[in-house]
Motif scaffolding. Structure first.
Motif, PDB file in Angstrom:
ATOM      1  N   ALA A 169       0.835  -1.205   0.000  1.00 32.94           N
ATOM      2  CA  ALA A 169       0.000   0.000   0.000  1.00 32.94           C
ATOM      3  C   ALA A 169       0.871   1.257   0.000  1.00 32.94           C
ATOM      4  O   ALA A 169       0.575   2.227  -0.701  1.00 32.94           O
ATOM      5  CB  ALA A 169      -0.931  -0.009   1.217  1.00 32.94           C
ATOM      6  N   ARG A 170       1.984   1.212   0.758  1.00 32.58           N
ATOM      7  CA  ARG A 170       2.893   2.373   0.774  1.00 32.58           C
ATOM      8  C   ARG A 170       3.533   2.562  -0.598  1.00 32.58           C
ATOM      9  O   ARG A 170       3.651   3.679  -1.094  1.00 32.58           O
ATOM     10  CB  ARG A 170       4.002   2.158   1.817  1.00 32.58           C
ATOM     11  CG  ARG A 170       3.566   2.510   3.216  1.00 32.58           C
ATOM     12  CD  ARG A 170       4.794   2.506   4.163  1.00 32.58           C
ATOM     13  NE  ARG A 170       4.408   1.962   5.439  1.00 32.58           N
ATOM     14  CZ  ARG A 170       4.830   0.823   5.958  1.00 32.58           C
ATOM     15  NH1 ARG A 170       5.721   0.081   5.302  1.00 32.58           N
ATOM     16  NH2 ARG A 170       4.403   0.405   7.116  1.00 32.58           N
ATOM     17  N   ALA A 171       3.938   1.443  -1.202  1.00 29.78           N
ATOM     18  CA  ALA A 171       4.582   1.534  -2.523  1.00 29.78           C
ATOM     19  C   ALA A 171       3.616   2.117  -3.555  1.00 29.78           C
ATOM     20  O   ALA A 171       4.031   2.812  -4.475  1.00 29.78           O
ATOM     21  CB  ALA A 171       5.072   0.157  -2.962  1.00 29.78           C
ATOM     22  N   LEU A 172       2.323   1.826  -3.388  1.00 24.31           N
ATOM     23  CA  LEU A 172       1.321   2.359  -4.321  1.00 24.31           C
ATOM     24  C   LEU A 172       0.751   3.699  -3.836  1.00 24.31           C
ATOM     25  O   LEU A 172      -0.139   4.255  -4.459  1.00 24.31           O
ATOM     26  CB  LEU A 172       0.170   1.365  -4.511  1.00 24.31           C
ATOM     27  CG  LEU A 172       0.516  -0.032  -5.044  1.00 24.31           C
ATOM     28  CD1 LEU A 172      -0.770  -0.799  -5.365  1.00 24.31           C
ATOM     29  CD2 LEU A 172       1.385   0.043  -6.293  1.00 24.31           C
ATOM     30  N   HIS A 173       1.264   4.166  -2.694  1.00 25.09           N
ATOM     31  CA  HIS A 173       0.848   5.468  -2.135  1.00 25.09           C
ATOM     32  C   HIS A 173      -0.642   5.493  -1.774  1.00 25.09           C
ATOM     33  O   HIS A 173      -1.307   6.517  -1.920  1.00 25.09           O
ATOM     34  CB  HIS A 173       1.187   6.603  -3.122  1.00 25.09           C
ATOM     35  CG  HIS A 173       2.516   6.422  -3.788  1.00 25.09           C
ATOM     36  ND1 HIS A 173       3.708   6.467  -3.098  1.00 25.09           N
ATOM     37  CD2 HIS A 173       2.852   6.150  -5.073  1.00 25.09           C
ATOM     38  CE1 HIS A 173       4.712   6.246  -3.923  1.00 25.09           C
ATOM     39  NE2 HIS A 173       4.220   6.050  -5.126  1.00 25.09           N
ATOM     40  N   ILE A 174      -1.154   4.340  -1.311  1.00 21.68           N
ATOM     41  CA  ILE A 174      -2.571   4.298  -0.900  1.00 21.68           C
ATOM     42  C   ILE A 174      -2.698   3.734   0.515  1.00 21.68           C
ATOM     43  O   ILE A 174      -3.728   3.173   0.884  1.00 21.68           O
ATOM     44  CB  ILE A 174      -3.428   3.457  -1.888  1.00 21.68           C
ATOM     45  CG1 ILE A 174      -2.801   2.074  -2.116  1.00 21.68           C
ATOM     46  CG2 ILE A 174      -3.619   4.182  -3.207  1.00 21.68           C
ATOM     47  CD1 ILE A 174      -3.703   1.121  -2.883  1.00 21.68           C
ATOM     48  N   ASP A 175      -1.630   3.891   1.316  1.00 17.33           N
ATOM     49  CA  ASP A 175      -1.639   3.312   2.659  1.00 17.33           C
ATOM     50  C   ASP A 175      -2.585   4.033   3.614  1.00 17.33           C
ATOM     51  O   ASP A 175      -2.851   3.535   4.703  1.00 17.33           O
ATOM     52  CB  ASP A 175      -0.212   3.253   3.247  1.00 17.33           C
ATOM     53  CG  ASP A 175       0.520   4.562   3.117  1.00 17.33           C
ATOM     54  OD1 ASP A 175       0.571   5.102   1.996  1.00 17.33           O
ATOM     55  OD2 ASP A 175       1.026   5.071   4.128  1.00 17.33           O
ATOM     56  N   LYS A 176      -3.104   5.161   3.195  1.00 12.59           N
ATOM     57  CA  LYS A 176      -4.086   5.832   4.060  1.00 12.59           C
ATOM     58  C   LYS A 176      -5.429   5.118   4.011  1.00 12.59           C
ATOM     59  O   LYS A 176      -6.233   5.220   4.928  1.00 12.59           O
ATOM     60  CB  LYS A 176      -4.280   7.296   3.630  1.00 12.59           C
ATOM     61  CG  LYS A 176      -3.177   8.201   4.138  1.00 12.59           C
ATOM     62  CD  LYS A 176      -3.574   9.669   3.992  1.00 12.59           C
ATOM     63  CE  LYS A 176      -2.556  10.562   4.646  1.00 12.59           C
ATOM     64  NZ  LYS A 176      -1.246  10.511   3.957  1.00 12.59           N
ATOM     65  N   ILE A 177      -5.683   4.395   2.915  1.00 10.79           N
ATOM     66  CA  ILE A 177      -7.003   3.762   2.789  1.00 10.79           C
ATOM     67  C   ILE A 177      -6.990   2.246   2.934  1.00 10.79           C
ATOM     68  O   ILE A 177      -8.001   1.640   3.266  1.00 10.79           O
ATOM     69  CB  ILE A 177      -7.720   4.146   1.470  1.00 10.79           C
ATOM     70  CG1 ILE A 177      -6.916   3.686   0.242  1.00 10.79           C
ATOM     71  CG2 ILE A 177      -7.993   5.626   1.396  1.00 10.79           C
ATOM     72  CD1 ILE A 177      -7.759   3.658  -1.018  1.00 10.79           C
ATOM     73  N   THR A 178      -5.854   1.599   2.681  1.00  6.01           N
ATOM     74  CA  THR A 178      -5.852   0.133   2.737  1.00  6.01           C
ATOM     75  C   THR A 178      -4.475  -0.385   3.183  1.00  6.01           C
ATOM     76  O   THR A 178      -3.578   0.392   3.453  1.00  6.01           O
ATOM     77  CB  THR A 178      -6.273  -0.456   1.362  1.00  6.01           C
ATOM     78  OG1 THR A 178      -6.497  -1.859   1.500  1.00  6.01           O
ATOM     79  CG2 THR A 178      -5.217  -0.226   0.282  1.00  6.01           C
ATOM     80  N   GLY A 179      -4.340  -1.705   3.296  1.00  3.19           N
ATOM     81  CA  GLY A 179      -3.040  -2.301   3.628  1.00  3.19           C
ATOM     82  C   GLY A 179      -2.915  -2.776   5.063  1.00  3.19           C
ATOM     83  O   GLY A 179      -2.034  -3.563   5.391  1.00  3.19           O
ATOM     84  N   SER A 180      -3.777  -2.274   5.954  1.00  2.79           N
ATOM     85  CA  SER A 180      -3.760  -2.747   7.340  1.00  2.79           C
ATOM     86  C   SER A 180      -5.197  -2.754   7.856  1.00  2.79           C
ATOM     87  O   SER A 180      -6.085  -2.138   7.258  1.00  2.79           O
ATOM     88  CB  SER A 180      -2.892  -1.824   8.205  1.00  2.79           C
ATOM     89  OG  SER A 180      -3.400  -0.511   8.183  1.00  2.79           O
ATOM     90  N   LEU A 181      -5.397  -3.470   8.944  1.00  5.46           N
ATOM     91  CA  LEU A 181      -6.736  -3.544   9.536  1.00  5.46           C
ATOM     92  C   LEU A 181      -6.795  -2.561  10.696  1.00  5.46           C
ATOM     93  O   LEU A 181      -6.287  -2.829  11.791  1.00  5.46           O
ATOM     94  CB  LEU A 181      -7.033  -4.978   9.996  1.00  5.46           C
ATOM     95  CG  LEU A 181      -6.929  -6.040   8.888  1.00  5.46           C
ATOM     96  CD1 LEU A 181      -7.274  -7.430   9.433  1.00  5.46           C
ATOM     97  CD2 LEU A 181      -7.837  -5.709   7.707  1.00  5.46           C
ATOM     98  N   GLU A 182      -7.370  -1.418  10.432  1.00  5.58           N
ATOM     99  CA  GLU A 182      -7.465  -0.351  11.429  1.00  5.58           C
ATOM    100  C   GLU A 182      -8.777   0.390  11.215  1.00  5.58           C
ATOM    101  O   GLU A 182      -9.238   0.500  10.072  1.00  5.58           O
ATOM    102  CB  GLU A 182      -6.306   0.648  11.252  1.00  5.58           C
ATOM    103  CG  GLU A 182      -4.940   0.035  11.496  1.00  5.58           C
ATOM    104  CD  GLU A 182      -3.796   1.025  11.277  1.00  5.58           C
ATOM    105  OE1 GLU A 182      -3.591   1.864  12.161  1.00  5.58           O
ATOM    106  OE2 GLU A 182      -3.125   0.953  10.243  1.00  5.58           O
TER     107      GLU A 182
END
Ligand SMILES: [Zn+2]
Length: 453
Positions: free
Chosen positions: A349-362
């Motif tokens: 998600a960080r590599a695709l610059h979308i870690d604010k919306i996906t990639g972890s369960l929060e």
């Protein structure tokens, strides 16, 4: 999905992949309107109704996996002429010229997405032709997709002129830029197939429209030699000098990087797609990923296309990523399973610059979630869930998959796609490929008698 639909996952061994890498045994996740609202230990007492409860029965529940580099539309060519020298020019280009149409891309993309859902991939970055057809397929399949229209310095299946992909991308971006699941993008193929002027045009378009850009970079030995000879520096370094590297760029492969290249990646915030299986299958090399991670460069995992890496899930990558890097460094401590699961999820998600919306369960993140099969023999016992996933799991151990709260697969059943029809369309293309003159010219033996499903 109704807007406020609620889904509750219970009895889960939750790998949150949040910044503290919290693991919650016996936990539950409440989803509302496609968004994670609550994560907690135990089962909550709710004073409202949930539309659906999923019992993980103690199985691993993790963020959906992210495939940062692929070519979805190529799945009907998979296993054709594997390991043949110069396969791209001898087989693929002639096949693409005569067979790749909007129709093929639509059905091959759906086929690829079926495999991805079954393997737990919930987000991907694609690069191919007729990306409008890919977008329609991804929208139907319900998988979060960034789709990059390919730009090349010669006519391609969807444009009769060199660099026609730029015009295609311009329209494609307009059509899909406000979609909640599909993100249109542009994909100049590589520095050796897109010249400086057109690379700049692609980057300008990406900046103007605020969309991602992806390309193959520092991947080929001839590419490295050509740039060294012509410009006295690496393609990556040239691209930076041309002003084409920044945080909207995802660079696939980066097999050959020196410290200077890596510093550029870090300073520009450019993401890297690490395609281990494709790179070792072709014997090309292995990227300096531990060095990149140590520096803080955002790295995710990718499968590359089905002709290069053959499988499209991310679980099949994880074991190799861990073990090959250990082998190269002669160090069993590097590329730990927890780090590899990170690369497969929040790292991607960080590599695709979308870690604010996906990639972890929060809480407040999109409900892109995978439930692993609690009964799988290879996933028992689980002393360490990261080890279990990286060293023991297979994509067939994925049980249930949600994207944006929508259940795409439950107990390995996918109900919203007509899988027999997708397969039948694939069969038609398989027969066309078998009788293609490019194969006859090469005297390539294929299994033309494969029966219909
Ligand atoms: Zn690729």
């Amino acid at each position: 999905m109704i807007p406020k639909e609620r889904v509750l996952i219970i009895n889960a061994l939750i790998l949150t992949m949040n910044s503290r890498k919290e693991i919650i045994p016996g936990g539950s996740i409440l989803i509302e309107g496609g968004v994670i609202k609550r994560i907690q230990k135990g089962t909550p007492v709710l004073d409202f109704r949930v539309q659906k409860t999923l019992d993980a029965r103690g199985g691993i529940v993790m963020p959906g996996m992210i495939n940062t580099h692929t070519h979805l539309g190529m799945s009907f060519f998979r296993s054709l002429g594997d390991d043949l020298k110069d396969r791209l020019r001898k087989i693929l280009f002639p096949l693409e010229k005569s067979l790749v149409t909007e129709d093929l891309v639509y059905w091959a993309t759906l086929h690829s997405l079926t495999e991805m859902i079954q393997g737990g991939v919930t987000t991907l970055f694609d690069m191919y032709f007729f990306e409008d057809a890919a977008a329609r397929a991804a929208s139907k399949a319900g998988v979060r997709s960034i789709l990059g229209e390919t730009v090349l310095n010669f006519p391609s299946p969807d444009s009769s002129a060199a660099y026609g992909g730029i015009g295609y991308a311009r329209e494609f971006i307009q059509e899909w830029k406000n979609d909640g699941l599909i993100t249109p993008a542009i994909a100049p193929h590589a520095p050796y197939t897109v010249d400086r002027e057109h690379m700049k045009m692609c980057h300008d378009l990406a900046c103007k429209e605020e969309v991602p850009l992806t390309l193959h970079l520092n991947e080929m030995t001839f590419e490295m030699e050509q740039f060294q000879k012509e410009f006295g520096k690496s393609p990556l370094s040239c691209l930076d000098k041309w002003g084409c590297l920044d945080s909207r760029v995802v660079a696939a492969h980066c097999l050959f990087t020196d410290q200077n290249d890596r510093e550029i990646l870090l300073n520009r915030g450019t993401g890297v797609a690490h395609n281990m299986v494709a790179n070792i299958k072709s014997g090309k090399g292995v990227a300096s990923i531990p060095e990149m991670i140590e520096m803080g460069i955002p790295v995710g995992l990718g499968s590359d296309g089905p002709m290069s890496g053959n499988t499209l899930d991310i679980i099949s990558q994880m074991g190799y990523v861990s073990k090959v890097h250990k082998l190269i460094r002669r160090d069993p401590q590097i590329m730990s399973p927890s780090l590899v699961v990170e690369l497969a999820t929040i790292g991607g998600a960080r590599a695709l610059h979308i870690d604010k919306i996906t990639g972890s369960l929060e809480p407040e993140k999109m409900a892109d979630i995978v439930i692993m099969n609690h009964a799988s023999p290879s996933l028992f016992p689980v002393y360490d869930p990261y080890s279990a996933l990286v060293y023991g799991a297979s994509p067939r151990d994925v049980d249930t998959v949600l994207v944006k709260g929508r259940i795409l697969m439950e107990n390995r059943r996918i109900n919203h796609l007509d899988i027999p029809e997708i397969r039948a369309r694939g069969q038609e293309y398989f027969e066309k490929v078998c009788s293609h003159p490019a194969l006859k010219e090469l005297n390539l033996k294929v299994n033309a008698s494969a029966p219909s499903p």
